[in-house]
Scaffold this motif. Structure first.
Motif, PDB file in Angstrom:
ATOM      1  N   ARG A  54       0.822  -1.216   0.000  1.00 38.58           N
ATOM      2  CA  ARG A  54       0.000   0.000   0.000  1.00 38.58           C
ATOM      3  C   ARG A  54       0.853   1.263   0.000  1.00 38.58           C
ATOM      4  NH1 ARG A  54      -3.982  -0.757   4.932  1.00 38.58           N
ATOM      5  NH2 ARG A  54      -2.011  -1.444   5.829  1.00 38.58           N
ATOM      6  N   ARG A  55       2.023   1.195   0.607  1.00 36.88           N
ATOM      7  CA  ARG A  55       2.898   2.371   0.626  1.00 36.88           C
ATOM      8  C   ARG A  55       3.408   2.696  -0.772  1.00 36.88           C
ATOM      9  NH1 ARG A  55       7.095   0.343   5.006  1.00 36.88           N
ATOM     10  NH2 ARG A  55       7.011  -1.367   3.508  1.00 36.88           N
ATOM     11  N   GLN A  56       3.674   1.664  -1.558  1.00 33.30           N
ATOM     12  CA  GLN A  56       4.108   1.898  -2.930  1.00 33.30           C
ATOM     13  C   GLN A  56       2.968   2.447  -3.788  1.00 33.30           C
ATOM     14  OE1 GLN A  56       7.187   1.747  -3.987  1.00 33.30           O
ATOM     15  NE2 GLN A  56       8.042   0.914  -2.094  1.00 33.30           N
ATOM     16  N   ILE A  57       1.750   1.998  -3.519  1.00 31.42           N
ATOM     17  CA  ILE A  57       0.594   2.539  -4.230  1.00 31.42           C
ATOM     18  C   ILE A  57       0.432   4.020  -3.902  1.00 31.42           C
ATOM     19  CG2 ILE A  57      -1.912   2.405  -4.486  1.00 31.42           C
ATOM     20  CD1 ILE A  57      -0.484   0.086  -5.780  1.00 31.42           C
ATOM     21  N   ALA A  58       0.647   4.381  -2.628  1.00 30.14           N
ATOM     22  CA  ALA A  58       0.565   5.789  -2.233  1.00 30.14           C
ATOM     23  C   ALA A  58       1.636   6.615  -2.949  1.00 30.14           C
ATOM     24  CB  ALA A  58       0.718   5.913  -0.718  1.00 30.14           C
ATOM     25  N   LEU A  59       2.843   6.055  -3.068  1.00 33.92           N
ATOM     26  CA  LEU A  59       3.895   6.761  -3.789  1.00 33.92           C
ATOM     27  C   LEU A  59       3.547   6.924  -5.265  1.00 33.92           C
ATOM     28  CD1 LEU A  59       7.092   5.140  -2.225  1.00 33.92           C
ATOM     29  CD2 LEU A  59       6.300   7.486  -1.913  1.00 33.92           C
ATOM     30  N   LEU A  60       2.922   5.911  -5.844  1.00 29.93           N
ATOM     31  CA  LEU A  60       2.484   5.993  -7.231  1.00 29.93           C
ATOM     32  C   LEU A  60       1.467   7.117  -7.401  1.00 29.93           C
ATOM     33  CD1 LEU A  60       2.287   4.894 -10.121  1.00 29.93           C
ATOM     34  CD2 LEU A  60       0.604   3.245  -9.290  1.00 29.93           C
ATOM     35  N   ALA A  61       0.521   7.216  -6.458  1.00 32.81           N
ATOM     36  CA  ALA A  61      -0.476   8.288  -6.521  1.00 32.81           C
ATOM     37  C   ALA A  61       0.184   9.657  -6.386  1.00 32.81           C
ATOM     38  CB  ALA A  61      -1.519   8.087  -5.420  1.00 32.81           C
ATOM     39  N   ARG A 116      13.825  16.232  10.405  1.00 38.23           N
ATOM     40  CA  ARG A 116      13.482  16.685  11.761  1.00 38.23           C
ATOM     41  C   ARG A 116      12.044  16.411  12.148  1.00 38.23           C
ATOM     42  NH1 ARG A 116      16.720  22.398  12.811  1.00 38.23           N
ATOM     43  NH2 ARG A 116      18.815  21.514  12.552  1.00 38.23           N
ATOM     44  N   VAL A 117      11.113  16.701  11.256  1.00 38.75           N
ATOM     45  CA  VAL A 117       9.694  16.523  11.611  1.00 38.75           C
ATOM     46  C   VAL A 117       9.118  15.229  11.040  1.00 38.75           C
ATOM     47  CG1 VAL A 117       9.387  19.011  11.738  1.00 38.75           C
ATOM     48  CG2 VAL A 117       8.784  17.821   9.635  1.00 38.75           C
ATOM     49  N   GLY A 118       9.831  14.612  10.113  1.00 40.18           N
ATOM     50  CA  GLY A 118       9.347  13.363   9.529  1.00 40.18           C
ATOM     51  C   GLY A 118       8.820  13.564   8.121  1.00 40.18           C
ATOM     52  N   ARG A 119       8.988  12.522   7.322  1.00 41.88           N
ATOM     53  CA  ARG A 119       8.582  12.608   5.921  1.00 41.88           C
ATOM     54  C   ARG A 119       7.070  12.736   5.749  1.00 41.88           C
ATOM     55  NH1 ARG A 119      13.816  11.883   6.419  1.00 41.88           N
ATOM     56  NH2 ARG A 119      14.820  10.033   5.562  1.00 41.88           N
ATOM     57  N   LYS A 120       6.315  11.997   6.579  1.00 42.50           N
ATOM     58  CA  LYS A 120       4.860  11.997   6.412  1.00 42.50           C
ATOM     59  C   LYS A 120       4.268  13.367   6.695  1.00 42.50           C
ATOM     60  CE  LYS A 120       4.279   7.085   7.378  1.00 42.50           C
ATOM     61  NZ  LYS A 120       3.700   6.076   8.293  1.00 42.50           N
ATOM     62  N   TRP A 121       4.727  14.006   7.774  1.00 43.53           N
ATOM     63  CA  TRP A 121       4.186  15.323   8.101  1.00 43.53           C
ATOM     64  C   TRP A 121       4.569  16.347   7.040  1.00 43.53           C
ATOM     65  CZ3 TRP A 121       0.264  15.602  11.018  1.00 43.53           C
ATOM     66  CH2 TRP A 121       0.103  14.722  12.095  1.00 43.53           C
ATOM     67  N   LEU A 122       5.775  16.217   6.504  1.00 39.83           N
ATOM     68  CA  LEU A 122       6.199  17.119   5.431  1.00 39.83           C
ATOM     69  C   LEU A 122       5.333  16.908   4.194  1.00 39.83           C
ATOM     70  CD1 LEU A 122       8.425  19.254   4.779  1.00 39.83           C
ATOM     71  CD2 LEU A 122       9.659  17.395   3.656  1.00 39.83           C
ATOM     72  N   ALA A 123       5.021  15.643   3.897  1.00 36.44           N
ATOM     73  CA  ALA A 123       4.166  15.345   2.748  1.00 36.44           C
ATOM     74  C   ALA A 123       2.768  15.912   2.949  1.00 36.44           C
ATOM     75  CB  ALA A 123       4.103  13.838   2.520  1.00 36.44           C
ATOM     76  N   ALA A 166      12.249  11.143  -0.123  1.00 33.69           N
ATOM     77  CA  ALA A 166      12.709  10.518   1.118  1.00 33.69           C
ATOM     78  C   ALA A 166      11.871   9.294   1.464  1.00 33.69           C
ATOM     79  CB  ALA A 166      12.664  11.537   2.256  1.00 33.69           C
ATOM     80  N   LEU A 167      10.553   9.405   1.300  1.00 34.45           N
ATOM     81  CA  LEU A 167       9.672   8.270   1.590  1.00 34.45           C
ATOM     82  C   LEU A 167       9.957   7.092   0.673  1.00 34.45           C
ATOM     83  CD1 LEU A 167       6.243  10.039   2.207  1.00 34.45           C
ATOM     84  CD2 LEU A 167       7.441   8.552   3.816  1.00 34.45           C
TER      85      LEU A 167
END
Length: 199
Positions: A54-61, A116-123, A166-167
């Motif tokens: 699912r993480r790769q699908i999210a990256l694809l989106a 510093r804050v994390g990839r998800k929050w930056l995204a 980064a993700l």
């Protein structure tokens, strides 16, 4: 064709050599085809493994959203800016130069924030800023407002693209980082279909 008993010794030897060479060539061709089939099967298995995540699908989106945004920037934004605020070609060039420089300035800062804050929050932050810029730009009534909203859009994309990169490294096993490029053949359809839809 001559019957075997009518051939000279040299002709018989030449025929045998030709037959042996043809057999070797066929064997090499079969090995090459088998190796190619094996390689293709390995790649397909790797792609299936990535696309079942699912993480790769999210990256694809995310990748498709970048290319959709790029398509809008290159095709729709110039037409819209010209029609709504009377932007000239020179002003559009200045706007594109400004947002490009803004992205170059923000990308290293986004890299530090990703750590510093994390990839998800930056995204998430980048996605919200990008969406806000895109949603508000049709409401711009002046060149200044238009430029500010386009800058917000560009800043959001700088954050989002950095977070994406980064993700992608974080969630993709090292052995499959090459296969992760399977996303790229699909995503350019976003750049093709968006302008076509507008037309």
């Amino acid at each position: 064709l001559l019957l075997p008993e009518t051939l000279t010794a040299e002709q018989i030897a030449q025929n045998r050599a030709n037959t042996a060479a043809a057999a070797v060539a066929r064997t090499g061709s079969d090995d090459g085809e088998s190796g190619m089939r094996s390689s293709m099967a390995g790649m397909l298995d790797s792609y299936r493994g990535l696309l079942s995540d699912r993480r790769q699908i999210a990256l694809l989106a995310m990748k498709c959203s970048f290319l959709t945004g790029l398509s809008l920037i290159l095709t729709v934004v110039p037409l819209h800016a010209t029609a709504t605020i009377g932007a000239s070609a020179a002003e559009l060039g200045q706007l594109y130069s400004f947002v490009t420089l803004l992205s170059l300035f923000l990308s290293p800062i986004a890299g530090v924030l990703a750590d510093r804050v994390g990839r998800k929050w930056l995204a998430v932050g980048g996605a919200l800023a990008t969406a806000a810029g895109i949603a508000a730009i049709p409401l711009a009534a002046s060149k200044t407002t238009y430029c500010l909203l386009r800058a917000l859009w560009s800043a959001g994309e700088a954050l989002l693209i950095t977070a994406y990169s980064a993700l992608a490294l974080d969630v993709t096993p090292e052995a499959q980082r090459g296969a992760r490029n399977v996303r790229h053949p699909f995503c350019p359809w976003a750049t093709i279909l968006t302008p076509a839809h507008r037309a």
